[in-house]
Design a protein around this motif. Structure first.
Motif, mmCIF file in Angstrom:
data_model
loop_
_atom_site.group_PDB
_atom_site.id
_atom_site.type_symbol
_atom_site.label_atom_id
_atom_site.label_comp_id
_atom_site.label_asym_id
_atom_site.label_seq_id
_atom_site.Cartn_x
_atom_site.Cartn_y
_atom_site.Cartn_z
ATOM 1 N N LEU A 81 4.567 3.284 -8.855
ATOM 2 C CA LEU A 81 3.835 2.019 -8.798
ATOM 3 C C LEU A 81 3.829 1.399 -7.409
ATOM 4 O O LEU A 81 2.863 0.756 -7.015
ATOM 5 C CB LEU A 81 4.437 1.021 -9.797
ATOM 6 N N ASP A 82 4.939 1.556 -6.675
ATOM 7 C CA ASP A 82 5.086 0.911 -5.368
ATOM 8 C C ASP A 82 5.859 1.828 -4.415
ATOM 9 O O ASP A 82 7.071 1.683 -4.257
ATOM 10 C CB ASP A 82 5.818 -0.427 -5.531
ATOM 11 N N PRO A 83 5.187 2.777 -3.763
ATOM 12 C CA PRO A 83 5.875 3.699 -2.863
ATOM 13 C C PRO A 83 6.582 3.006 -1.689
ATOM 14 O O PRO A 83 7.506 3.557 -1.120
ATOM 15 C CB PRO A 83 4.757 4.609 -2.347
ATOM 16 N N SER A 84 6.171 1.791 -1.346
ATOM 17 C CA SER A 84 6.816 1.102 -0.228
ATOM 18 C C SER A 84 8.214 0.596 -0.587
ATOM 19 O O SER A 84 8.942 0.126 0.274
ATOM 20 C CB SER A 84 5.953 -0.068 0.260
ATOM 21 N N ALA A 85 8.617 0.706 -1.854
ATOM 22 C CA ALA A 85 9.950 0.280 -2.276
ATOM 23 C C ALA A 85 11.028 1.274 -1.840
ATOM 24 O O ALA A 85 12.216 0.973 -1.908
ATOM 25 C CB ALA A 85 9.998 0.102 -3.794
ATOM 26 N N PHE A 86 10.613 2.461 -1.390
ATOM 27 C CA PHE A 86 11.549 3.516 -1.008
ATOM 28 C C PHE A 86 11.096 4.182 0.276
ATOM 29 O O PHE A 86 9.943 4.099 0.659
ATOM 30 C CB PHE A 86 11.616 4.601 -2.096
ATOM 31 N N TYR A 87 12.020 4.859 0.915
ATOM 32 C CA TYR A 87 11.651 5.827 1.940
ATOM 33 C C TYR A 87 12.371 7.123 1.612
ATOM 34 O O TYR A 87 13.273 7.154 0.769
ATOM 35 C CB TYR A 87 11.948 5.330 3.360
ATOM 36 N N LEU A 88 11.925 8.188 2.204
ATOM 37 C CA LEU A 88 12.497 9.502 1.936
ATOM 38 C C LEU A 88 13.568 9.810 2.966
ATOM 39 O O LEU A 88 13.421 9.492 4.145
ATOM 40 C CB LEU A 88 11.405 10.561 1.968
ATOM 41 N N GLN A 89 14.640 10.440 2.527
ATOM 42 C CA GLN A 89 15.761 10.758 3.412
ATOM 43 C C GLN A 89 16.267 12.156 3.096
ATOM 44 O O GLN A 89 16.174 12.610 1.966
ATOM 45 C CB GLN A 89 16.877 9.723 3.197
ATOM 46 N N GLY B 91 13.270 -1.341 -4.833
ATOM 47 C CA GLY B 91 13.959 -0.071 -4.646
ATOM 48 C C GLY B 91 15.449 -0.173 -4.923
ATOM 49 O O GLY B 91 16.032 0.684 -5.598
ATOM 50 N N TYR B 92 16.078 -1.241 -4.390
ATOM 51 C CA TYR B 92 17.511 -1.434 -4.636
ATOM 52 C C TYR B 92 17.784 -1.677 -6.119
ATOM 53 O O TYR B 92 18.768 -1.180 -6.671
ATOM 54 C CB TYR B 92 18.061 -2.591 -3.800
ATOM 55 N N LEU B 93 16.927 -2.445 -6.768
ATOM 56 C CA LEU B 93 17.094 -2.712 -8.195
ATOM 57 C C LEU B 93 16.984 -1.416 -8.998
ATOM 58 O O LEU B 93 17.840 -1.133 -9.849
ATOM 59 C CB LEU B 93 16.041 -3.723 -8.667
ATOM 60 N N ALA B 94 15.961 -0.615 -8.725
ATOM 61 C CA ALA B 94 15.770 0.645 -9.451
ATOM 62 C C ALA B 94 16.929 1.608 -9.208
ATOM 63 O O ALA B 94 17.443 2.223 -10.147
ATOM 64 C CB ALA B 94 14.449 1.291 -9.042
ATOM 65 N N THR B 95 17.361 1.731 -7.953
ATOM 66 C CA THR B 95 18.465 2.639 -7.637
ATOM 67 C C THR B 95 19.761 2.179 -8.303
ATOM 68 O O THR B 95 20.487 2.980 -8.894
ATOM 69 C CB THR B 95 18.660 2.733 -6.111
ATOM 70 N N GLY B 96 20.040 0.891 -8.207
ATOM 71 C CA GLY B 96 21.264 0.354 -8.816
ATOM 72 C C GLY B 96 21.283 0.544 -10.320
ATOM 73 O O GLY B 96 22.306 0.926 -10.901
ATOM 74 N N LEU B 97 20.146 0.289 -10.965
ATOM 75 C CA LEU B 97 20.093 0.458 -12.417
ATOM 76 C C LEU B 97 20.160 1.934 -12.815
ATOM 77 O O LEU B 97 20.833 2.277 -13.789
ATOM 78 C CB LEU B 97 18.834 -0.192 -12.983
ATOM 79 N N ASP B 98 19.477 2.800 -12.063
ATOM 80 C CA ASP B 98 19.547 4.235 -12.372
ATOM 81 C C ASP B 98 20.973 4.754 -12.235
ATOM 82 O O ASP B 98 21.487 5.416 -13.131
ATOM 83 C CB ASP B 98 18.635 5.044 -11.443
ATOM 84 N N TYR B 99 21.606 4.467 -11.091
ATOM 85 C CA TYR B 99 22.942 5.016 -10.845
ATOM 86 C C TYR B 99 24.022 4.301 -11.667
ATOM 87 O O TYR B 99 24.910 4.941 -12.222
ATOM 88 C CB TYR B 99 23.302 4.943 -9.360
ATOM 89 N N THR C 37 0.829 -1.194 0.000
ATOM 90 C CA THR C 37 0.000 0.000 0.000
ATOM 91 C C THR C 37 0.865 1.246 0.000
ATOM 92 O O THR C 37 1.965 1.256 0.539
ATOM 93 C CB THR C 37 -0.902 0.028 1.246
ATOM 94 N N ALA C 38 0.334 2.290 -0.577
ATOM 95 C CA ALA C 38 1.051 3.558 -0.608
ATOM 96 C C ALA C 38 0.989 4.216 0.762
ATOM 97 O O ALA C 38 0.019 4.079 1.489
ATOM 98 C CB ALA C 38 0.414 4.473 -1.653
ATOM 99 N N ARG C 39 2.042 4.921 1.082
ATOM 100 C CA ARG C 39 2.072 5.651 2.351
ATOM 101 C C ARG C 39 1.332 6.967 2.169
ATOM 102 O O ARG C 39 1.626 7.729 1.264
ATOM 103 C CB ARG C 39 3.506 5.904 2.763
ATOM 104 N N ALA C 40 0.386 7.234 3.050
ATOM 105 C CA ALA C 40 -0.415 8.458 2.929
ATOM 106 C C ALA C 40 0.430 9.694 3.219
ATOM 107 O O ALA C 40 0.387 10.674 2.505
ATOM 108 C CB ALA C 40 -1.609 8.388 3.870
ATOM 109 N N SER C 41 1.191 9.688 4.286
ATOM 110 C CA SER C 41 2.074 10.809 4.587
ATOM 111 C C SER C 41 3.447 10.237 4.892
ATOM 112 O O SER C 41 3.709 9.751 5.977
ATOM 113 C CB SER C 41 1.552 11.613 5.777
#
Length: 170
Positions: A112-120, A148-156, A26-30
């Motif tokens: 698509l999946d906000p739970s794959a990341f957190y904000l820092q 999240g790790y897959l997306a970050t690794g591929l992006d960077y 589920t998406a995080r509301a806040s």
């Protein structure tokens, strides 16, 4: 193949996609924002890096929980092994996190999946996540699970150096 075979295959693929989307979480509301406490790691300073932020792995892969402690240890180890290379790596990571155009795959997965990341947030890093999303100026995405790790690794590691991120961000 007949038309009914194509219809059956299409229905099966559609059903699999729906099941995958439902199972993504589920998406995080806040969203909560994690503050990077390792931005000025003493062990890296001892190795010779006096610039802050000096925690490349914590910036790229997160500073929360035990993963943050493990990333801080990796920062120290890398700085001790190759100080010049580590400073260059930290500069690259800071530039990557500060450039909104470099996060095509991360942004797609986050949508698509906000739970794959957190904000820092990290002192000295100008994050690219909208203040209306995070409630904080300067937040950026860090991975929290496999996607999240897959997306970050591929992006960077792949899309940014080759310029292929242009396809996802334009």
């Amino acid at each position: 193949m007949s038309h009914k075979h194509f219809t059956a295959i299409g229905a099966a693929l559609g059903g699999a996609a729906i099941a995958a989307f439902i199972g993504m979480g589920t998406a995080r509301a806040s969203p909560e924002v994690t503050v990077d406490t390792y931005y000025d790691t003493p062990g890296v300073i001892v190795a010779g890096d006096t610039f802050a932020p000096n925690d490349a792995y914590d910036i790229l892969f997160g500073s929360a929980s035990t993963q943050g402690a493990d990333n801080a240890a990796l920062d120290i180890s890398d700085a001790q092994a190759n100080h010049t290379g580590y400073e260059s790596f930290t500069t690259d990571i800071a530039a990557f996190e500060a450039n909104a155009g470099e996060h095509g795959l991360e942004n797609l997965v986050y949508a698509l999946d906000p739970s794959a990341f957190y904000l820092q947030t990290t002192d000295g890093i100008a994050g690219t996540v909208s203040e209306t999303v995070s409630g904080v100026t300067g937040a950026y995405l860090v991975p929290d699970d496999f996607l999240g790790y897959l997306a970050t690794g591929l992006d960077y590691g792949l899309l940014t150096p080759t310029g292929l991120d242009y396809v996802l961000t334009r």
